[in-house]
Design an enzyme around this catalytic site. Structure first.
Site, short mmCIF file in Angstrom:
data_model
loop_
_atom_site.label_atom_id
_atom_site.label_comp_id
_atom_site.label_asym_id
_atom_site.label_seq_id
_atom_site.Cartn_x
_atom_site.Cartn_y
_atom_site.Cartn_z
N GLU A 148 9.80 -9.07 -8.68
CA GLU A 148 9.89 -10.38 -8.03
C GLU A 148 10.67 -10.28 -6.74
O GLU A 148 11.26 -11.24 -6.26
CB GLU A 148 10.53 -11.40 -8.96
CG GLU A 148 9.87 -12.77 -8.86
CD GLU A 148 8.38 -12.73 -9.06
OE1 GLU A 148 7.93 -12.38 -10.16
OE2 GLU A 148 7.66 -13.00 -8.08
N THR A 207 14.50 -5.36 -9.40
CA THR A 207 13.41 -4.81 -8.59
C THR A 207 12.22 -5.73 -8.53
O THR A 207 11.67 -5.97 -7.46
CB THR A 207 12.96 -3.46 -9.21
OG1 THR A 207 14.10 -2.63 -9.37
CG2 THR A 207 11.92 -2.80 -8.33
C1 GRA Z 1 9.57 -9.40 2.00
C2 GRA Z 1 8.54 -10.46 2.30
C3 GRA Z 1 9.14 -11.83 2.21
C4 GRA Z 1 8.04 -10.21 3.71
O1 GRA Z 1 6.94 -11.03 3.88
P1 GRA Z 1 6.17 -11.06 5.30
O2 GRA Z 1 4.87 -11.74 5.09
O3 GRA Z 1 6.13 -9.70 5.88
O4 GRA Z 1 7.05 -12.07 6.10
P2 GRA Z 1 8.23 -11.84 7.10
O5 GRA Z 1 7.62 -11.39 8.39
O6 GRA Z 1 9.35 -11.04 6.56
O7 GRA Z 1 8.67 -13.33 7.16
C5 GRA Z 1 7.83 -14.27 7.85
C6 GRA Z 1 8.40 -15.63 7.61
O8 GRA Z 1 8.04 -16.09 6.31
C7 GRA Z 1 9.20 -16.51 5.60
N1 GRA Z 1 8.96 -16.25 4.19
C8 GRA Z 1 8.81 -15.04 3.59
N2 GRA Z 1 8.59 -15.19 2.28
C9 GRA Z 1 8.59 -16.53 2.02
C10 GRA Z 1 8.42 -17.33 0.85
N3 GRA Z 1 8.24 -16.77 -0.36
N4 GRA Z 1 8.46 -18.68 0.96
C11 GRA Z 1 8.68 -19.25 2.16
N5 GRA Z 1 8.87 -18.55 3.33
C12 GRA Z 1 8.82 -17.20 3.24
C13 GRA Z 1 10.31 -15.69 6.18
O9 GRA Z 1 11.56 -16.34 5.95
C14 GRA Z 1 9.94 -15.67 7.65
O10 GRA Z 1 10.30 -16.88 8.20
P3 GRA Z 1 10.72 -16.90 9.77
O11 GRA Z 1 9.51 -16.40 10.51
O12 GRA Z 1 11.89 -15.98 9.90
O13 GRA Z 1 11.05 -18.34 10.01
C15 GRA Z 1 7.34 -10.40 1.32
O14 GRA Z 1 6.62 -9.21 1.58
C16 GRA Z 1 7.78 -10.41 -0.11
O15 GRA Z 1 8.03 -11.46 -0.66
N6 GRA Z 1 7.92 -9.18 -0.74
C17 GRA Z 1 8.34 -9.09 -2.12
C18 GRA Z 1 7.14 -8.92 -3.03
C19 GRA Z 1 7.42 -9.45 -4.41
O16 GRA Z 1 8.33 -10.21 -4.63
N7 GRA Z 1 6.59 -9.03 -5.35
C20 GRA Z 1 6.65 -9.53 -6.68
C21 GRA Z 1 5.36 -9.22 -7.39
S1 GRA Z 1 5.21 -10.07 -8.92
C22 GRA Z 1 6.38 -9.36 -9.92
O17 GRA Z 1 7.14 -8.52 -9.57
C23 GRA Z 1 6.40 -9.91 -11.31
C24 GRA Z 1 7.61 -9.49 -12.08
C25 GRA Z 1 7.40 -9.61 -13.53
C26 GRA Z 1 8.08 -10.77 -14.15
O18 GRA Z 1 8.60 -11.63 -13.43
O19 GRA Z 1 8.11 -10.75 -15.37
C1 FAD Z 2 9.18 -4.02 -14.93
C2 FAD Z 2 8.36 -4.39 -13.72
C3 FAD Z 2 7.40 -5.39 -13.82
C4 FAD Z 2 6.61 -5.71 -12.71
N1 FAD Z 2 5.63 -6.68 -12.84
C5 FAD Z 2 4.81 -6.93 -11.79
C6 FAD Z 2 3.75 -7.88 -11.92
O1 FAD Z 2 3.54 -8.47 -12.97
N2 FAD Z 2 2.93 -8.09 -10.84
C7 FAD Z 2 3.14 -7.46 -9.65
O2 FAD Z 2 2.38 -7.70 -8.71
N3 FAD Z 2 4.17 -6.56 -9.49
C8 FAD Z 2 4.99 -6.30 -10.53
N4 FAD Z 2 6.02 -5.40 -10.38
C9 FAD Z 2 6.18 -4.69 -9.11
C10 FAD Z 2 7.40 -5.19 -8.35
O3 FAD Z 2 7.18 -6.50 -7.88
C11 FAD Z 2 7.71 -4.24 -7.20
O4 FAD Z 2 8.07 -3.00 -7.74
C12 FAD Z 2 8.84 -4.80 -6.34
O5 FAD Z 2 8.36 -5.87 -5.57
C13 FAD Z 2 9.46 -3.73 -5.43
O6 FAD Z 2 8.49 -3.21 -4.57
P1 FAD Z 2 8.34 -1.62 -4.42
O7 FAD Z 2 8.18 -1.05 -5.76
O8 FAD Z 2 7.32 -1.39 -3.39
O9 FAD Z 2 9.75 -1.14 -3.88
P2 FAD Z 2 10.04 -0.51 -2.42
O10 FAD Z 2 9.97 -1.58 -1.40
O11 FAD Z 2 9.21 0.70 -2.26
O12 FAD Z 2 11.59 -0.13 -2.62
C14 FAD Z 2 12.07 1.21 -2.52
C15 FAD Z 2 13.32 1.19 -1.65
O13 FAD Z 2 12.94 0.87 -0.32
C16 FAD Z 2 13.83 -0.12 0.21
N5 FAD Z 2 13.13 -0.90 1.25
C17 FAD Z 2 11.85 -1.32 1.23
N6 FAD Z 2 11.57 -2.02 2.36
C18 FAD Z 2 12.70 -2.02 3.11
C19 FAD Z 2 13.06 -2.59 4.38
N7 FAD Z 2 12.18 -3.30 5.11
N8 FAD Z 2 14.33 -2.41 4.82
C20 FAD Z 2 15.24 -1.73 4.07
N9 FAD Z 2 14.96 -1.16 2.86
C21 FAD Z 2 13.71 -1.31 2.40
C22 FAD Z 2 14.18 -0.98 -0.99
O14 FAD Z 2 15.38 -1.70 -0.77
C23 FAD Z 2 14.32 0.09 -2.10
O15 FAD Z 2 15.64 0.60 -2.04
C24 FAD Z 2 6.82 -5.05 -11.48
C25 FAD Z 2 7.81 -4.05 -11.38
C26 FAD Z 2 8.58 -3.72 -12.48
C27 FAD Z 2 9.63 -2.66 -12.36
#
Ligand code: GRA
Ligand code: FAD
Length: 651
Positions: free
Chosen positions: A448, A446
């Protein structure tokens, strides 16, 4: 008996040089020496004890984690450990803590998106841990949709400051690791507003707590979000909630550079190699309040995520190999049924069903290791290209990191649970190490980037490639094979349904693309010089198992598309059984090659000497419940029950 190797007979069956395979697994002789030395250092230090974790309350667990983090830091300083050694020490301490996010996200984000001046100001403080950082992007209302974040950063030209604010409940920062109780600073992602105009999401360095008494600064409401899945060690991480009430920060605390690829060649073993950074300004706000957007892809702002996803693939091979090591050793120890004429019962590892469940996971652990090595190379390559302002492979780097993060974490989480089941009832004991490993690992599917959302990114990349087929832009790199689908696209042209309508199918195609990547990188690994008697042969067997297992698992797709015939499918299944028989004598040696100490494995079932039953029996009596023969509560609740006094008892 202690001191006896109950698996010696298994180790003697090995047909290859295990020490040479240890170096292949570690990545190099140098990496092996560092890993081996640091893992033994941690295992031999009582300060890093972890076998009592499951008996601690959440507050005790959290405080013990703070103690360990401080003790680890003191060890790093006292022993003058290098960046690489320090990262290995944190890895083998094996404790989810604020340090993971400080080193794994906060520092990479500053390196990737900070200007030279910002790096010079903040990085020395972060490296000396004089500030502790977290990565505050996700909010209560948005995680996947980064562009939907609601926290605002409004520029005030009168004071040359940004006003950071949480306008709604759903804009509360929610989940950031380390935020709840420890971090003094955050990289907070917010919607930039300049002159009344929204300019997209950007990162801002915000101090959260006083460096004097750790109290939250004015305008900050911050705390922990509560208990998480299972009673596992992830509850030692203070994932937090944070609300801003018009908090002012200087303009120079907006991260204004996005050359993160040129700065980050931080491979998964976190040996920091700083590349000269080319100033690529994605955006900046001048003191006159002018917002300047440059022409580099705005997604460079997502750089820290691209870096972390790359490390998560290597982490998946580590987590899966831990579970496979435990299940393989225990499968060789466990005997059940099959006794002939009073002889020993059969080792469960000899059952074909056990092998067909376990050995594909063993092959996957090695496969993910090698694709993780390649992804580290791809990341370094995109880094070099960005230095020349060449963004041509950025989409591919995003698709590969997103797709492989999704594929390997899903397979690893499922694989750890399968390993628990492979160990029968004892796999459900905390002392097996598997329940906690599962509880700590599964959020990787989930965080990253939620795995389906990331696969949709890969699908988008693949569809974009398909749409360009027939043009002068030929697919190259990891999608070069797609020229072969060109004829399909031509005969099917005209049948266009929306991406959303077909998204479930496209996600399956994205998974297949990533599986092809893993197989092809395993094959490329085998084309390298691999020293050691029998080592390459063992890896060829594992590569074939990984590939044929996927073919067997998805044979419906291969048959329905005419890629294989039913005869091919039958041959593949026969070959799989034969390959399992080739792995069997080498199974223990193949998991010994991971070189995990018993301390790091944290598993009685997976202990190196296989002396499981005495250790299980001894561990049971250490449980706090066995501190008294008659349990607390007997007189109050059980005795009245037994004596039929329940009607009158006050419960
Ligand atoms: C799903 C997207 C990629 C959608 O982004 P968007 O700005 O709405 O862009 P889009 O319209 O879908 O795409 C536009 C365009 O941007 C590109 N793109 C998207 N992401 C990247 C990237 N990372 N590097 C390079 N390119 C990227 C896409 O491929 C698209 O390219 P295109 O226009 O198709 O040529 C973005 O919202 C996203 O990355 N969501 C996930 C959030 C996430 O990963 N959160 C993590 C928070 S930190 C965390 O969880 C820490 C965990 C704890 C630990 O590790 O211990
Ligand atoms: C243990 C843990 C540590 C974390 N640490 C951090 C941190 O340090 N910093 C930080 O910023 N965040 C952190 N997070 C948050 C984490 O990055 C988010 O929870 C993660 O990016 C998923 O986003 P969300 O919770 O909004 O899920 P959602 O996007 O709400 O997902 C819910 C459901 O919706 C579906 N969904 C969402 N969008 C679409 C779409 N466009 N099309 C089809 N299906 C879709 C998904 O597939 C999923 O099944 C952490 C989370 C956890 C669990």
């Amino acid at each position: 008996m202690e001191g006896v190797d109950h698996l010696a007979h298994e180790r003697n069956k090995s047909e290859f040089d295990v020490d040479a395979m240890k170096i292949v697994w570690a990545g190099s002789p140098h990496a092996f020496v560092v890993s081996d030395r640091i893992s033994k250092l941690v295992a031999s230090d009582p300060g890093f004890r972890k076998d009592n974790r499951s008996t601690l309350s959440r507050k005790e667990l959290f405080k013990n984690t703070l103690r360990k983090a401080a003790y680890a830091w003191k060890t790093i300083i006292d022993l003058h450990l290098s960046e690489e050694e320090a990262a290995k020490l944190r890895f083998y301490v094996d404790e989810p803590a604020f340090t993971d996010v400080h080193w794994g996200m906060f520092i990479p984000a500053i390196k990737g998106q900070g200007t030279e001046e910002q790096q010079q100001k903040w990085l020395p403080l972060a490296y000396k841990m004089q500030i502790i950082g977290c990565y505050a992007q996700t909010e209560l209302g948005h995680g996947s949709n980064v562009q939907g974040l609601e926290t605002t950063a409004t520029f005030d030209p009168q004071t040359d400051e940004f006003i950071i604010h949480s306008p709604t409940l759903t804009s509360s920062k929610w989940w950031p690791g380390g935020l709840g109780k420890v971090a003094t600073h955050a990289i907070a992602y917010a919607l930039l507003i300049v002159g009344g105009r929204e300019q997209g999401v950007h990162g801002f360095i915000v101090q959260l707590r006083s460096l004097e008494d750790h109290s939250p600064l004015p305008g900050m409401t911050v705390g922990d979000i509560g208990m998480k899945f299972g009673n596992g060690a992830y509850n030692a991480m203070d994932n937090g909630v944070l609300r801003f009430d018009h908090v002012r920060i200087p303009r120079n605390q907006m991260l204004m550079r996005c050359a993160q690829y040129t700065c980050l060649c931080m491979p998964s073993d976190a040996k920091l190699i700083l590349e000269p950074c080319i100033l690529i300004r994605v955006s900046q706000v001048t003191c006159e309040g002018k917002y300047k957007q440059s022409d580099v892809p705005r997604q460079l702002v997502y750089g820290a995520m691209l870096y972390v996803r790359q490390t998560i693939v290597a982490d998946a091979s580590c987590a899966l190999s831990r579970a496979v090591c435990i299940a393989t050793r225990y499968s060789a120890v466990r005997r059940q049924f099959g006794s002939q004429n009073g002889g020993p019962e059969t080792q469960v590892i000899d059952y074909k069903t056990q092998q067909s469940r376990l050995f594909p996971l063993l092959a996957s652990a090695y496969a993910f290791r090698f694709v993780g090595e390649w992804l580290k190379w791809l990341y370094a390559d995109v880094t070099q290209r960005l230095q020349a302002n060449d963004f041509s492979t950025l989409p591919e780097a995003h698709a590969c990191t997103a797709g492989l993060k999704s594929l390997t974490t899903t397979a690893t989480a499922d694989g750890i649970e399968e390993c628990r089941k492979l160990c029968g009832g004892h796999g459900y004991l905390c002392s097996s190490g598997l329940p906690e490993l599962f509880a700590v690992y599964v959020p990787a599917c989930t965080y990253e980037g939620e795995n389906t959302v990331l696969l949709l990114q890969v699908a988008r990349f693949l569809m974009k490639t398909v749409s360009q087929l027939g043009s002068s832009k030929k697919p190259v790199g990891t999608i070069a094979y797609m020229t072969r689908v060109e004829h399909l696209m031509q005969c099917r042209c005209g049948v266009q349904r929306g991406f959303a309508e077909l998204s479930a199918d496209l996600v399956e195609a994205a998974v297949a693309h990533c599986q092809l990547l893993v197989v092809s990188k395993f094959i490329e690994k085998l084309q390298q010089e691999i020293p050691g008697k029998g080592v390459k042969q063992q890896l060829e067997v594992l590569c074939n198992i990984y590939a044929l297992f996927l073919l067997h698992k998805h044979q419906g797709d291969f048959l329905s598309t005419g890629c294989i015939t039913p005869k091919h499918a039958a041959l593949a299944n026969d070959e799989l059984r034969s390959l399992y028989s080739q792995v069997r004598p080498n199974a223990i040696a193949l998991v010994d090659a991971f070189n995990y100490t018993d301390h790091y494995l944290g598993s009685i079932l997976g202990c190196y000497d296989g002396n499981v039953y005495p250790k299980l029996y001894e561990a049971a009596w250490k449980d706090p419940l066995n501190e008294s023969v008659v349990p607390d509560g007997y007189h109050q609740y059980i005795r009245p029950l037994l004596k039929q006094e329940i009607r009158t008892a006050r419960l």
